[in-house]
Design a protein around this motif. Sequence first.
Motif, PDB file in Angstrom:
ATOM      1  N   LEU A   1     -10.151   1.616   1.837  1.00 36.40           N
ATOM      2  CA  LEU A   1      -9.141   0.549   1.964  1.00 36.40           C
ATOM      3  C   LEU A   1      -9.067  -0.271   0.683  1.00 36.40           C
ATOM      4  N   ARG A   2     -10.251  -0.599   0.135  1.00 34.47           N
ATOM      5  CA  ARG A   2     -10.247  -1.383  -1.117  1.00 34.47           C
ATOM      6  C   ARG A   2      -9.553  -0.607  -2.233  1.00 34.47           C
TER       7      ARG A   2
ATOM      8  N   GLU B   1      -5.719  -0.420  -1.564  1.00 28.08           N
ATOM      9  CA  GLU B   1      -5.062  -1.723  -1.644  1.00 28.08           C
ATOM     10  C   GLU B   1      -4.947  -2.164  -3.098  1.00 28.08           C
TER      11      GLU B   1
ATOM     12  N   ASP C   1      -4.476   4.009  11.808  1.00 28.34           N
ATOM     13  CA  ASP C   1      -4.357   2.560  11.554  1.00 28.34           C
ATOM     14  C   ASP C   1      -3.030   2.177  10.910  1.00 28.34           C
TER      15      ASP C   1
ATOM     16  N   TYR D   1     -14.852   4.109   4.754  1.00 26.38           N
ATOM     17  CA  TYR D   1     -13.506   3.624   5.111  1.00 26.38           C
ATOM     18  C   TYR D   1     -13.216   2.288   4.417  1.00 26.38           C
ATOM     19  N   GLU D   2     -14.224   1.417   4.370  1.00 25.07           N
ATOM     20  CA  GLU D   2     -14.053   0.127   3.670  1.00 25.07           C
ATOM     21  C   GLU D   2     -13.725   0.372   2.189  1.00 25.07           C
TER      22      GLU D   2
ATOM     23  N   MET E   1       0.839  -1.202   0.000  1.00 20.52           N
ATOM     24  CA  MET E   1       0.000   0.000   0.000  1.00 20.52           C
ATOM     25  C   MET E   1       0.878   1.257   0.000  1.00 20.52           C
TER      26      MET E   1
ATOM     27  N   LEU F   1      -7.270   6.525   8.805  1.00 22.08           N
ATOM     28  CA  LEU F   1      -6.235   5.798   8.050  1.00 22.08           C
ATOM     29  C   LEU F   1      -4.851   6.068   8.650  1.00 22.08           C
TER      30      LEU F   1
END
Length: 212
Positions: free
Chosen positions: A206-207, A210, A25, A202-203, A1, A22
């Motif tokens: 991340l997708r 990534e 995390d 947020y999901e 990432m 983000l």
Amino acid sequence: MFKRLVFLGPPGVGKGTQARRLAADFSLAHISTGDILREVIKQNTPLAQRVRSYMESGTLVPDEVVLELLLERMSQPDVKEGYILDGYPRNIKQAYDLEKAGVAVEGVVYFYADEETLIKRISGRRTCRLCSRVYNIYYDPPTVDGRCECGGELFQRSDDTEDVVRARLREYRQKTSPLVQHYKERGVLCEVDASGTPDEVYEKLLRAIEAT
Ligand code: AMP
């Protein structure tokens, strides 16, 4: 990432909320030029007065002022592990200033939502005076009215009023939105539909990163 990111999108789209999460995390530095400028205007200096007049009218602060503050922040050690630039660049000139300063941008995340959503998010936004946590009285209200979980008082940003929001959206359309095409042409842009709850967005974020 990628760990050197720019978050791009209109006011109220939720960039700051996503950037904070983000950054926490993935141990990235969250660099918000809006937050830096809000710290500047708390002081009683000629620079503070100058910056305040732009922010209160919803227009962009002059490029050279923001660049100097940004580079000062970027010289701090926590930035080495990676960063999220939240709210910078805001126009094409600032994108070139960043390149000239040798600041690497590996990925640009463009958050988008319709204007009705943006206005509701902005008008409902409340920030904690102590810990800076952001709530929304419509979507994510505090348990106790006007109080953060940490006990701090919640306040509404002075540039979140209707007239100023309109000016900020105008500035965004005229000056910031051309950056979408600019970074698309450089092959570093990914897009995130910012409608939905903060968890849902947020999901998607991340997708999107990534996949980069
Ligand atoms: P924000 O917190 O990102 O919504 O920014 C709040 C205000 O700070 C904006 O309306 C501008 O007046 C100013 N600002 C933040 N970032 C920049 C930037 N990169 N260039 C110029 N002005 C900025």
